[in-house]
Design a protein around this motif. Structure first.
Motif, PDB file in Angstrom:
ATOM      1  N   ALA A 173     107.845  39.240  14.878  1.00  0.00           N
ATOM      2  CA  ALA A 173     108.262  39.642  13.544  1.00  0.00           C
ATOM      3  C   ALA A 173     109.543  38.900  13.176  1.00  0.00           C
ATOM      4  O   ALA A 173     110.052  38.085  13.938  1.00  0.00           O
ATOM      5  CB  ALA A 173     108.471  41.152  13.484  1.00  0.00           C
ATOM      6  N   GLY A 174     110.070  39.191  12.007  1.00  0.00           N
ATOM      7  CA  GLY A 174     111.266  38.507  11.544  1.00  0.00           C
ATOM      8  C   GLY A 174     110.911  37.322  10.664  1.00  0.00           C
ATOM      9  O   GLY A 174     109.773  37.136  10.234  1.00  0.00           O
ATOM     10  N   LEU A 175     111.893  36.478  10.391  1.00  0.00           N
ATOM     11  CA  LEU A 175     111.722  35.350   9.476  1.00  0.00           C
ATOM     12  C   LEU A 175     111.603  34.012  10.177  1.00  0.00           C
ATOM     13  O   LEU A 175     111.013  33.077   9.632  1.00  0.00           O
ATOM     14  CB  LEU A 175     112.920  35.291   8.504  1.00  0.00           C
ATOM     15  N   SER A 221     106.550  47.806   5.842  1.00  0.00           N
ATOM     16  CA  SER A 221     105.881  46.674   6.476  1.00  0.00           C
ATOM     17  C   SER A 221     104.565  47.118   7.063  1.00  0.00           C
ATOM     18  O   SER A 221     104.258  48.288   7.152  1.00  0.00           O
ATOM     19  CB  SER A 221     106.772  46.075   7.578  1.00  0.00           C
ATOM     20  N   ARG A 240     108.377  38.088   3.376  1.00  0.00           N
ATOM     21  CA  ARG A 240     109.311  39.079   3.898  1.00  0.00           C
ATOM     22  C   ARG A 240     109.462  38.972   5.405  1.00  0.00           C
ATOM     23  O   ARG A 240     110.547  39.169   5.959  1.00  0.00           O
ATOM     24  CB  ARG A 240     108.827  40.479   3.515  1.00  0.00           C
ATOM     25  N   GLU A 241     108.389  38.650   6.095  1.00  0.00           N
ATOM     26  CA  GLU A 241     108.444  38.404   7.523  1.00  0.00           C
ATOM     27  C   GLU A 241     107.162  37.693   7.936  1.00  0.00           C
ATOM     28  O   GLU A 241     106.202  37.595   7.174  1.00  0.00           O
ATOM     29  CB  GLU A 241     108.621  39.695   8.323  1.00  0.00           C
ATOM     30  N   VAL A 284     110.754  41.663  17.550  1.00  0.00           N
ATOM     31  CA  VAL A 284     111.769  41.173  16.623  1.00  0.00           C
ATOM     32  C   VAL A 284     112.859  40.489  17.427  1.00  0.00           C
ATOM     33  O   VAL A 284     113.424  41.072  18.339  1.00  0.00           O
ATOM     34  CB  VAL A 284     112.377  42.334  15.812  1.00  0.00           C
TER      35      VAL A 284
END
Length: 753
Positions: free
Chosen positions: A337-339, A250, A370-371, A257
């Motif tokens: 971050a994350g989805l 990344s 991806r994020e 997150v």
């Protein structure tokens, strides 16, 4: 000529002790994983015994397989004595020994996925580490001393050190680095000394040469450690793991997150003040990420079972059949971050530079990338439910059309159920809404917000929380939802953020469009890591999912009309509070504390935590004099390396049976002649160069030295000792004559040139 065996009598034991230092340094580096230093006293004994067995087997010239067998047998006996002393027979292990050790390992590793480093150093962990270190010690001794492969010997220890960085995030990083680095430094220096002690040196120079090389190696290693300690914290955040598996592949930059899990056993992590996103909205709300429907009783965590499908524009999430209050929002992602995309519940339409998918059941929106990327902006329209109080007070909560998993009750302790039902009975609550209000108010009035609680070792963490009546949002939201389900009501846990710090975004708008002159102030909220939060939601028939707030010191501004809880959130730091207008009271009532609800970092604790990671803010200013010392040390090291290389070249020339001392003397004289301004031409013979050099450096003996060098190059015999002595004397005269005419600065330059 010395054989070089004399210095090896010293360097071999030193190198063996260096291998022991590396093993002990590796053991000490596990301070990142364990509480206190008691573990090192336990591990040091098997490490030292493994080292003694390996050294003895090698020095007795036993075959490596015989030595390995003796080492393994000794390890079994030693580990039995230390970790299962009452199970042996005549000091030897028995079947009871195996069962005792297996039980200890199972007890320690059984809850490994829920543990948060640093952890207590239990026998189960220590016996495994002791066995591994025993193997590492024997492997290192075999590689370094039997097969002369010192680099391969380090590999297992380096792997163990890296593993401790993965398991632990912010515990004892500097201490672990110093311990491992010191052990590795001692090993490297002593190994280097052992290698050079076996080389052929000029008679009488072997000890001094070995010491010089070892000293240079020690200086370089010391500088490397100094650079690592001073520069390392500037390159990575000191709370980052050595290897952050989540970040592989990344982009760079610290991100917060928030993992869609909530654990009852969780510990709270660092309460980051990093900005995770900014939102423009005309009123505050809880910015929800997702909802967790399934409770895993074995691990005491809530997880999501969402099924996502691609959408564009309209999200297709049905709004409940209650009055709705539209809320327009514009988000800019900074450090999240994350989805999951944050937004007020219920999100209805999204426009922006991000492709999304939606799970209608949990009303969750995720990016199809991806994020989330920093700088992502999007406009979100939400329809915020405003339940009619009369409808809510009379609504049932069966959820017949929901997934049965939303109603799946978990067996709770009779003590927990009795305490909750006692509250409901005394309050005379009738119906789901009144019962939920009673439970909410019970938590808020009789429990205390405490971010230091630790229920990891509790057999029943929910019962421990209710008994202690202390916890943070993870415990409050989880226990509330479980109690609702025990009463037969569908419930789940939502994860997201409280409103954040209010700001005027007129001068710094979110998105690409600048604010026009004369525009009304653009109200907005800066949401930081410390605003991460979890809260329960209960389903009411005909109303939908309704959020409650059992956590003291927190309050949903969109739910005050039915929860009776005013808007509250984690207070800003003192330096920020002086310049930030709060969305609502940011201090808790006097009878309960209101520290931050930032849940733990998933990199530091179990995967079941909604958590901000560390930030890459200023790690602290290093004083100027520290940098000055570092520069001076580096400059001195560079000079030492340069001089060492030249000196080493001279030594190699002297050690060459063809070149001998005459070659070294000629090389020295030519170099000082170059300092005086006379350099040899490519095709020039020694005699021709000597005639030119004598005019610049008037020393008797140039021709004699040139004659000796010519004979050395083209003759059939090596010059004798008398000729070598004369060559060295002439070279010394050249050096002294040139040096007398140099200033101090020129002498230093000549030394380094």
């Amino acid at each position: 000529m010395s054989t070089g065996r004399d210095p090896e009598r010293v360097t071999l034991p030193a190198a063996e002790l260096g291998a022991l230092a590396l093993a002990l340094g590796t053991a000490a580096s596990f301070t990142r994983v364990f509480l206190g230093w008691g573990f090192l006293r336990v591990l040091a004994v098997p490490v030292a015994l493994a080292w003694l067995v390996a050294v003895a087997a090698r020095r007795l010239r036993l075959h490596v397989l015989v030595g390995a067998g003796i080492s393994a047998a000794t390890a079994v006996v030693v580990l039995t004595w230390r970790f299962a002393p009452g199970t042996s027979a005549l000091g030897l292990p028995t079947p009871d020994t195996a069962r005792t050790l297996a039980d200890a390992v199972r007890a320690s590793f059984g809850g490994f996925d829920r543990l948060v480093a640093p952890v207590p150093a239990t026998d189960g962990f220590l016996v495994v580490l002791a066995a591994l270190l025993w193997i590492f010690v024997f492997f290192a001794d075999t590689s370094a001393f039997r097969y002369r492969s010192p680099v391969q010997a380090v590999v297992p220890y380096l792997a163990a050190f890296m593993a401790s960085g993965v398991l632990a995030r912010d515990a004892g990083r500097t201490t672990a680095l110093v311990a491992f680095g010191a052990g590795l430094a001692v090993y490297a220096v002593t190994q280097r000394a052992l290698v050079v002690s076996g080389r052929r040196w000029l008679h009488g120079e072997s000890r001094r040469g070995t010491a010089a090389v070892a000293g240079t190696a020690a200086g370089l290693v010391l500088v490397a450690l100094l650079v690592g300690l001073l520069v390392g914290p500037r390159l990575v955040d000191p709370k980052d793991p050595l290897v952050d598996l989540r970040s592989l592949g990344s982009g760079g930059g610290a991100r917060t997150v928030v993992s869609p899990f909530v654990g009852v056993r969780s510990l709270i992590g660092e309460r980051s003040d990093q900005v995770v996103f900014t939102v423009v909205a005309d009123r505050p709300s809880y910015w929800r990420l997702t909802a967790l429907e399934d409770y895993d009783a074995a691990r005491a965590i809530w997880v999501s079972r969402g099924s996502y499908k691609e959408v564009e524009g309209d999200l297709g999430i049905p709004a409940p059949d209650v009055p709705l209050a539209p809320l327009a929002q514009r988000f800019r992602i900074d450090g999240l971050a994350g989805l999951w995309l944050p937004g007020a519940y219920v999100p209805s339409r999204l426009e922006g530079d991000v492709a999304v998918s939606v799970d209608a059941g949990s009303a969750s929106v995720i990016t199809r990338d991806r994020e989330l990327r920093s700088g992502t902006t999007y406009d979100l329209g939400s329809a915020v439910p405003v339940p009619d109080m009369a409808q809510l007070a009379t609504a049932t909560a069966r959820g017949a059309d929901l997934d049965p998993a939303d109603r799946a009750a978990t067996t709770l302790s009779p003590t927990v159920l009795a305490a909750a039902r006692g509250q409901l009975r005394r309050a005379g609550a009738v119906g789901p809404y009144e019962e939920m209000r009673v439970l909410q108010d019970w938590f808020r009035s009789e429990f205390t917000y405490d971010d230091t609680v630790d229920y990891r070792d509790a057999t029943d963490p929910v019962a421990a929380f209710v008994a202690e009546r202390r916890g943070f949002c993870q415990q409050f939201s989880s226990t509330f939802a479980l109690l609702a389900r025990s009463l037969g009501y569908p419930a789940r846990v939502a994860v997201g953020f409280t409103p954040g710090d209010p700001v005027d975004l007129t001068a710094n708008p979110v998105g690409s469009a600048p604010a026009a002159d004369g525009d009304a102030p653009a109200p907005g909220f800066v949401v930081r890591g410390r605003h991460a939060h979890a809260w329960p939601e209960v389903f009411f028939d005909g109303v939908g999912w309704v959020a409650f707030e059992p956590t003291p010191g927190r309050g949903n501004p969109s739910a005050e009309q039915y929860t009776g809880v005013p808007a509250e959130q984690a207070p800003a730091p003192e330096e920020q509070a002086a310049t930030t207008t709060s969305v609502a009271p940011t201090t808790a009532p006097a009878d309960r504390p209101a520290p931050s609800t930032t849940p733990p970092d998933p990199g530091r604790v179990e995967a079941g935590d909604a958590a901000p990671t560390s930030t890459t803010g200023d790690a602290g200013t290093i004083p100027w004099w520290t940098w000055a010392v570092l520069v001076a040390v580096l400059a001195a090291t560079a000079a030492a390396v340069r001089v060492g290389r030249r000196t080493g070249r001279i030594r190699r020339l002297r050690n060459d049976p063809r070149a001998g001392r005459v070659a070294a003397a000629w090389s020295e004289a030519v170099r000082w002649a170059e300092v005086a301004g006379v350099a040899p031409a490519p095709a020039e013979t020694p005699r021709e160069f000597a005639r030119r050099a004598a005019s610049a450096v008037p020393v008797e003996g140039w021709e004699e030295l040139a004659e000796l060098e010519t004979r050395r190059r083209f003759g059939t015999q090596v010059p004798d000792d008398a000729g070598s002595d004369r060559a060295e004397a002439v070279a010394a005269q050249v050096r002294g004559t040139v040096a007398e005419g140099l200033s101090a600065r020129q002498k230093v330059a000549a030394l380094l040139d």
